[in-house]
Design a protein around this motif. Structure first.
Motif, PDB file in Angstrom:
ATOM      1  N   ILE A  50      32.673 -50.522  12.288  1.00  0.00           N
ATOM      2  CA  ILE A  50      33.765 -49.852  12.990  1.00  0.00           C
ATOM      3  C   ILE A  50      35.086 -50.543  12.660  1.00  0.00           C
ATOM      4  O   ILE A  50      35.178 -51.777  12.619  1.00  0.00           O
ATOM      5  N   HIS A  51      36.090 -49.740  12.348  1.00  0.00           N
ATOM      6  CA  HIS A  51      37.426 -50.186  11.949  1.00  0.00           C
ATOM      7  C   HIS A  51      37.439 -50.882  10.593  1.00  0.00           C
ATOM      8  O   HIS A  51      38.487 -51.345  10.148  1.00  0.00           O
ATOM      9  N   GLY A 109      41.480 -61.819  20.281  1.00  0.00           N
ATOM     10  CA  GLY A 109      41.041 -60.437  20.236  1.00  0.00           C
ATOM     11  C   GLY A 109      39.607 -60.219  20.681  1.00  0.00           C
ATOM     12  O   GLY A 109      38.771 -61.125  20.646  1.00  0.00           O
ATOM     13  N   GLU A 110      39.343 -58.987  21.063  1.00  0.00           N
ATOM     14  CA  GLU A 110      38.010 -58.584  21.486  1.00  0.00           C
ATOM     15  C   GLU A 110      37.139 -58.115  20.330  1.00  0.00           C
ATOM     16  O   GLU A 110      35.919 -58.092  20.437  1.00  0.00           O
ATOM     17  N   MET A 111      37.784 -57.710  19.210  1.00  0.00           N
ATOM     18  CA  MET A 111      37.067 -57.139  18.075  1.00  0.00           C
ATOM     19  C   MET A 111      37.515 -57.809  16.772  1.00  0.00           C
ATOM     20  O   MET A 111      38.651 -58.288  16.673  1.00  0.00           O
ATOM     21  N   PRO A 112      36.642 -57.813  15.745  1.00  0.00           N
ATOM     22  CA  PRO A 112      37.028 -58.433  14.470  1.00  0.00           C
ATOM     23  C   PRO A 112      38.310 -57.869  13.876  1.00  0.00           C
ATOM     24  O   PRO A 112      39.084 -58.608  13.261  1.00  0.00           O
ATOM     25  N   VAL A 113      38.564 -56.558  14.077  1.00  0.00           N
ATOM     26  CA  VAL A 113      39.758 -55.956  13.499  1.00  0.00           C
ATOM     27  C   VAL A 113      41.035 -56.636  13.979  1.00  0.00           C
ATOM     28  O   VAL A 113      42.026 -56.713  13.239  1.00  0.00           O
ATOM     29  N   GLU A 114      41.010 -57.169  15.199  1.00  0.00           N
ATOM     30  CA  GLU A 114      42.206 -57.822  15.727  1.00  0.00           C
ATOM     31  C   GLU A 114      42.487 -59.146  15.024  1.00  0.00           C
ATOM     32  O   GLU A 114      43.608 -59.662  15.095  1.00  0.00           O
TER      33      GLU A 114
END
Length: 524
Positions: A50-51, A109-114
């Protein structure tokens, strides 16, 4: 949830100091637990994720104390699970004595994309200040840094922006002091034979736990407020898990403590620096004060609170009834007067009518419980608006509820009329099965409405498709890397954000925590 402000100029708040003091008395003590990172990671491109990003293990955290960082160097720590709390770390130097300050940037961040996509490229319409990053200028080394702001995260990236060629920086003893008002020891083990439902239940509870602070927050990352729509669903999940009745009661008293001059409760509240009612008023959210009080009393049998807050609950129904046209149908206005879902093409008239019926049925029962003479009048009004809904909003040729001048057919309209139980049980079941078989074009955008879909299936006797959808939707989030459930998830458009960028989305969000309620309350 957050949206553009509408009709805000002339609101006058009429505070009820007795209610506000009662809410303050119920303010919880926060439970604290210190945790440390579990590994160093690299975030790399992977279009299958995702992302388009994933985190790969890059070593033990203990290696960090031997890692010398100069200008342009960075490291990413993985705390292994979602965390809400306060970061602290030691920073020191090696080499010559530091002859210039250390400038350190933290991206949280909460997600790797951040960790991968620069926040400087963010172009959404919500303020970029919600993006979690800090720049620190540290004049004296060594130093213990304790950041004052609370964060919601799994990953933390440390980057040296500037230092001196004469020394290099060392980071060590990085920890997070987690905070919540949820006592996990109060939650009974589920031990479900279905491993997927067991896992979904566990992540739902973790989502709720991280949103339970001094109030039920909508999301610990953004926008950290008390929203009525989220509160209603959080409270239902709480009754099946943490059973923190006082926190629900506190939130109800807070809303009742700051109505406007007409008695209308705001859609959300700011708690600090003082209690402030936001200048956003939503048709459906105001009615959810009524239903939330009903649910609270049903779970707690707290008659004192029921009697104290009943006038506020009744007033929300009365104000909603004033919004009917001469047919007995909620007026169709093109403003942010009713939320329903983050679906911009959705006409909200039919859903709002059904929510009014749903709330009115619960208001009548509360009126009977407290011995209020309004029970008879409300019952007459219920009969009239149900009849109006069937006459004007049910299309017998299409076999759908329709909404607005264009007679729009949507998922939300059908779901809410099933939840409102306007038609007989058999007809409701047929409607839900038809909805699954021949779905309308106007679909669902958020876990908030997917919750209502699953519950509508359950109350209409469609348990098998309800479980299948719950596992497919929330299980899809798990497959895409969720360790708490998200504010927004569209399996067909995983970059969806109503705010203009998925970077600002909340990846731990209150209205996504309800599978634990659905699983436990309905015995799935």
């Amino acid at each position: 949830m957050e949206e553009p402000k509408m009709q805000t100029a002339s609101v006058v708040i009429k505070p009820n100091e007795e209610f506000i003091q009662e809410a303050e008395r119920l303010k919880p003590a926060l439970l604290k637990r210190k945790v440390e990172a579990v590994q160093l990671v690299n975030v790399v491109r992977d279009e299958a994720m995702i992302h388009g990003w994933k985190a790969e293990a890059a070593g033990e955290p203990a290696l960090l104390s031997a890692k010398e960082l100069g200008k342009g160097d960075s490291v990413i720590l993985d705390f292994g699970d979602h965390r809400v709390g306060y970061l602290a770390f030691d920073v020191s130097s090696v080499g010559s004595p530091p002859d210039a300050p250390l400038q350190l940037k933290l991206t949280i961040g909460e997600m790797p994309v951040e960790m991968a996509e620069p926040f400087s490229e963010y172009e959404g319409w919500i303020s970029s200040s919600w993006l979690q990053e800090e720049t620190l200028t540290i004049d004296v080394l060594p130093k213990r840094i304790e950041l004052p702001r609370r964060y919601s995260f799994r990953y933390v990236k440390f980057e040296v922006l500037a230092s001196s060629m004469k020394y290099r920086a060392i980071l060590d003893n990085i920890s997070c002091t987690m905070v919540t008002s949820a006592d996990i020891s109060q939650v009974e083990s589920l031990d479900h034979p279905d491993d997927m439902l067991e896992r979904i239940d566990r992540v739902s509870i973790r989502t709720l736990e991280d949103c339970m602070q001094e109030v039920f927050e909508d999301g610990p990352k953004r926008d950290r407020r008390l929203w009525l729509g989220d509160l209603r669903l959080q409270a239902l999940a709480n009754y099946e898990t943490f059973r923190n009745y006082d926190l629900v009661k506190r939130c109800l008293y807070l809303f009742a403590g700051v109505p406007d001059e007409k008695g209308n409760v705001s859609a959300n509240l700011f708690i600090e620096p003082t209690l402030i009612a936001d200048d956003t008023y939503l048709f459906d959210y105001s009615l959810f004060f009524t239903t939330s009080l009903f649910d609270y009393y049903t779970a707690s049998q707290d008659e004192k609170t029921l009697r104290a807050l009943w006038p506020t609950a009744r007033r929300q129904v009365e104000l909603a009834l004033e919004q009917l046209d001469d047919r007995g149908i909620v007026q169709d206005r093109q403003t942010w007067w009713s939320f329903i879902d983050w679906q911009m093409d959705l006409n909200k008239q039919a859903s709002s009518q059904a929510i009014l019926i749903y709330a009115l049925k619960r208001a009548i029962r509360m009126a009977v419980w407290v011995g209020c003479e309004s029970a008879g009048r409300l019952t007459e009004q219920l009969s009239a608006i149900e009849e109006a809904a069937l006459k004007h909003l049910w299309d017998g040729e299409l076999n759908w509820f329709v909404s607005g001048e264009q007679r729009q057919v949507s998922w939300a309209s059908q779901i809410w009329f099933v939840l409102a139980e306007v038609m007989p049980a058999g007809a409701n079941k047929e409607l839900m099965l038809r909805l699954l078989d021949t779905p309308p074009d106007i679909g669902l955008s958020t876990p908030y409405m997917h919750h209502h879909l699953v519950e509508a299936l359950l109350v209409s006797g469609c348990q098998e498709p309800a479980v299948a959808h719950l596992k497919a939707y929330w299980g899809g989030m798990l497959a895409d890397g969720a360790d708490t459930f998200w504010e927004l998830y569209d399996p067909d458009n995983k970059t969806f954000s109503p705010y203009g960028s998925y970077l600002i989305n909340s990846y731990c969000h209150a209205w996504s925590c309800t599978p634990t309620y659905l699983i436990r309350h309905y015995g799935l």
